[in-house]
Design a protein around this motif. Structure first.
Motif, PDB file in Angstrom:
ATOM      1  N   GLU A  93       5.304   3.102  -4.141  1.00 23.15           N
ATOM      2  CA  GLU A  93       3.692   2.472  -4.756  1.00 23.15           C
ATOM      3  C   GLU A  93       4.406   1.039  -3.718  1.00 23.15           C
ATOM      4  OE1 GLU A  93       1.118   3.611  -5.395  1.00 23.15           O
ATOM      5  OE2 GLU A  93       2.423   5.911  -5.635  1.00 23.15           O
ATOM      6  N   VAL A  94       2.766   0.735  -3.240  1.00 29.63           N
ATOM      7  CA  VAL A  94       2.921  -0.708  -3.072  1.00 29.63           C
ATOM      8  C   VAL A  94       3.414  -1.848  -4.067  1.00 29.63           C
ATOM      9  CG1 VAL A  94       1.060  -2.876  -2.419  1.00 29.63           C
ATOM     10  CG2 VAL A  94       0.852  -0.361  -1.859  1.00 29.63           C
ATOM     11  N   ALA A  95       3.585  -1.139  -5.308  1.00 28.71           N
ATOM     12  CA  ALA A  95       3.851  -2.139  -6.891  1.00 28.71           C
ATOM     13  C   ALA A  95       5.437  -2.055  -6.823  1.00 28.71           C
ATOM     14  CB  ALA A  95       3.182  -1.945  -7.780  1.00 28.71           C
ATOM     15  N   ASP A  96       5.963  -1.259  -5.768  1.00 25.11           N
ATOM     16  CA  ASP A  96       7.065  -1.241  -5.732  1.00 25.11           C
ATOM     17  C   ASP A  96       8.237  -1.572  -4.993  1.00 25.11           C
ATOM     18  OD1 ASP A  96       6.957   0.223  -8.763  1.00 25.11           O
ATOM     19  OD2 ASP A  96       7.095   2.491  -7.498  1.00 25.11           O
ATOM     20  N   LEU A  97       7.494  -1.792  -3.358  1.00 27.67           N
ATOM     21  CA  LEU A  97       8.521  -2.209  -2.777  1.00 27.67           C
ATOM     22  C   LEU A  97       8.929  -3.487  -2.417  1.00 27.67           C
ATOM     23  CD1 LEU A  97       5.118  -1.369  -0.155  1.00 27.67           C
ATOM     24  CD2 LEU A  97       7.744  -0.367  -0.339  1.00 27.67           C
ATOM     25  N   PRO A  98       9.934  -3.979  -1.741  1.00 29.38           N
ATOM     26  CA  PRO A  98      10.569  -5.106  -1.880  1.00 29.38           C
ATOM     27  C   PRO A  98       9.817  -6.429  -1.427  1.00 29.38           C
ATOM     28  CG  PRO A  98      11.858  -3.410  -1.093  1.00 29.38           C
ATOM     29  CD  PRO A  98      10.903  -2.764  -0.912  1.00 29.38           C
ATOM     30  N   PHE A 104       4.903  -6.308   5.792  1.00 31.76           N
ATOM     31  CA  PHE A 104       4.882  -5.577   7.460  1.00 31.76           C
ATOM     32  C   PHE A 104       3.053  -4.520   7.045  1.00 31.76           C
ATOM     33  CE2 PHE A 104       8.998  -7.506   7.755  1.00 31.76           C
ATOM     34  CZ  PHE A 104       9.057  -7.221   9.567  1.00 31.76           C
ATOM     35  N   LEU A 105       2.951  -4.371   6.013  1.00 34.69           N
ATOM     36  CA  LEU A 105       1.868  -3.612   5.218  1.00 34.69           C
ATOM     37  C   LEU A 105       0.447  -4.176   5.630  1.00 34.69           C
ATOM     38  CD1 LEU A 105       2.499  -3.061   1.640  1.00 34.69           C
ATOM     39  CD2 LEU A 105       2.578  -1.307   3.478  1.00 34.69           C
ATOM     40  N   LEU A 106       0.982  -5.660   6.543  1.00 32.70           N
ATOM     41  CA  LEU A 106      -0.602  -6.736   6.592  1.00 32.70           C
ATOM     42  C   LEU A 106      -1.635  -5.971   8.700  1.00 32.70           C
ATOM     43  CD1 LEU A 106       0.042  -9.792   5.056  1.00 32.70           C
ATOM     44  CD2 LEU A 106      -0.393  -7.528   3.980  1.00 32.70           C
ATOM     45  N   GLY A 107      -2.447  -6.506   8.472  1.00 32.95           N
ATOM     46  CA  GLY A 107      -3.431  -6.658   9.921  1.00 32.95           C
ATOM     47  C   GLY A 107      -2.801  -7.829  10.757  1.00 32.95           C
ATOM     48  N   ARG A 181      -0.081   0.848   8.270  1.00 32.84           N
ATOM     49  CA  ARG A 181       0.093  -0.100   7.266  1.00 32.84           C
ATOM     50  C   ARG A 181      -1.705   0.561   6.759  1.00 32.84           C
ATOM     51  NH1 ARG A 181       1.065  -5.248  11.231  1.00 32.84           N
ATOM     52  NH2 ARG A 181       3.478  -4.606  11.293  1.00 32.84           N
ATOM     53  N   GLY A 182      -2.231   1.606   7.233  1.00 35.13           N
ATOM     54  CA  GLY A 182      -3.394   2.020   6.166  1.00 35.13           C
ATOM     55  C   GLY A 182      -2.916   2.670   5.653  1.00 35.13           C
ATOM     56  N   LEU A 183      -2.252   3.119   4.711  1.00 34.54           N
ATOM     57  CA  LEU A 183      -1.488   4.145   4.540  1.00 34.54           C
ATOM     58  C   LEU A 183      -0.603   3.557   3.264  1.00 34.54           C
ATOM     59  CD1 LEU A 183      -1.662   7.301   7.122  1.00 34.54           C
ATOM     60  CD2 LEU A 183      -3.360   7.416   4.651  1.00 34.54           C
ATOM     61  N   ASN A 184      -0.639   2.264   3.786  1.00 37.59           N
ATOM     62  CA  ASN A 184       0.546   1.821   2.482  1.00 37.59           C
ATOM     63  C   ASN A 184       1.648   1.821   3.234  1.00 37.59           C
ATOM     64  OD1 ASN A 184      -2.063   0.816   1.598  1.00 37.59           O
ATOM     65  ND2 ASN A 184      -2.546   1.959  -0.294  1.00 37.59           N
ATOM     66  N   GLY A 218      13.844   3.170   0.344  1.00 30.92           N
ATOM     67  CA  GLY A 218      14.638   2.990  -0.284  1.00 30.92           C
ATOM     68  C   GLY A 218      15.320   1.840   1.160  1.00 30.92           C
ATOM     69  N   ARG A 219      15.443   2.148   2.704  1.00 30.30           N
ATOM     70  CA  ARG A 219      15.316   1.444   4.170  1.00 30.30           C
ATOM     71  C   ARG A 219      14.281   2.221   5.108  1.00 30.30           C
ATOM     72  NH1 ARG A 219      19.433   5.130   7.160  1.00 30.30           N
ATOM     73  NH2 ARG A 219      18.292   4.278   8.458  1.00 30.30           N
ATOM     74  N   TRP A 220      15.090   1.035   6.048  1.00 29.57           N
ATOM     75  CA  TRP A 220      13.855   1.404   7.485  1.00 29.57           C
ATOM     76  C   TRP A 220      14.705   2.421   7.902  1.00 29.57           C
ATOM     77  CZ3 TRP A 220       9.951  -1.211   7.762  1.00 29.57           C
ATOM     78  CH2 TRP A 220       9.466  -2.535   6.643  1.00 29.57           C
ATOM     79  N   TRP A 221      13.336   3.156   8.743  1.00 36.00           N
ATOM     80  CA  TRP A 221      14.045   4.699   9.542  1.00 36.00           C
ATOM     81  C   TRP A 221      13.095   4.156  10.779  1.00 36.00           C
ATOM     82  CZ3 TRP A 221      16.898   8.519   7.503  1.00 36.00           C
ATOM     83  CH2 TRP A 221      17.275   7.975   6.688  1.00 36.00           C
TER      84      TRP A 221
END
Length: 269
Positions: A93-98, A104-107, A181-184, A218-221
């Motif tokens: 969820e967006v509220a839980d992202l570091p 990296f969610l933004l245009g 990003r459009g899908l959060n 919890g990590r980048w893939w």
């Protein structure tokens, strides 16, 4: 495995021209080099390095009028393993992202989330959140865009790539990033080398490549919409919001490419 990596590029400028190069292996993988991948120039000019806000190693120099050659040659130690896959990685969820993932969610310059978010939800909103959703994006982009070096356009955006259905690896990556990003889902642009280890011959001519990393579980893939399959010997040079953040060479003036070669070759152990 040992992989020889490097490049030999020649540019021509009509006048004195400052430039910035993002051509070194990224610092998070630089310990896997047998020796530092120093840049060399002909003619020799002073080189100054710094680290940008994305952790990329950048080199500043000033090219004299005429031709300047920029080269590097190094050996990289890579695991003989494909890009990791984790089909159970969840979407946060967006509220839980570091906090450091939120940009990296933004245009951005080449990834117009404002133009593509509704289309992203139309195409992928019914898919399962997480790994399956990102893979669905990659499958779609891989099949939607027709690859060709003659289709390269340095100003093409994600929305234009979607409309035109043509492009090179950066266009595949920009479109997949914009959809994610459009899908959060946080997604960042990556540039570097990809070897042909594990692929059948004959190999295609080598070049630098673009792919993306997404934040799940919890990590980048790594996801690669251009090749759409795990690969061995993927070596990161730079990362950012999109290609505008990580140009191979950024000239502050007029220039023309006169020669451009890249190599990524497995060596005997």
């Amino acid at each position: 495995m040992r992989i020889r990596i490097g490049f030999d590029m020649t540019y021509e400028t009509p006048a004195v021209c400052p430039l910035i190069c993002l051509l070194n292996v990224h610092q998070r993988q630089s310990a896997q080099l047998e020796q530092p991948d120093y840049l060399r120039t002909e003619p020799a000019v002073p080189l100054h390095t710094y680290t940008d806000g994305f952790g990329n190693l950048c080199t500043r120099l000033v090219a004299p009028p005429g031709r300047i050659r920029i080269t590097s040659d190094a050996v990289f130690h890579a695991a003989r393993a494909y890009d990791p896959v984790n089909s159970s990685a969840i979407q946060h969820e967006v509220a839980d992202l570091p906090p450091d993932t939120l940009e990296f969610l933004l245009g951005s310059r080449y990834c117009e989330t404002d133009l593509l978010s509704n289309e992203a939800w139309r195409l992928f909103g019914s898919t399962a959140p997480g790994w399956a959703r990102v893979q669905a994006i990659c499958d779609f982009v891989h099949n939607h865009i027709h690859f060709g070096y003659d289709k390269a356009d340095p100003t093409r955006t994600a929305a234009q790539a979607y409309a035109q259905g043509i492009g090179v690896c950066r266009d595949y990556t920009h479109l997949a990033i914009a959809f994610a990003r459009g899908l959060n889902i946080p997604a960042r642009y990556c540039s570097g080398y990809i070897s042909d280890v594990g692929l059948p011959k004959p190999y295609a001519e080598q070049d630098f490549c673009a792919w993306m990393e997404v934040y799940l579980g919890g990590r980048w893939w790594v996801f690669d919409p251009r090749n759409n399959a795990p690969r061995m010997g993927r070596i990161l040079m730079s990362q950012g919001r999109d290609a505008a953040d990580v140009p191979l060479v950024h000239f502050f003036g007029q220039n023309a490419v006169r020669d451009f070669r890249v190599w990524v070759d497995e060596l005997p152990d």
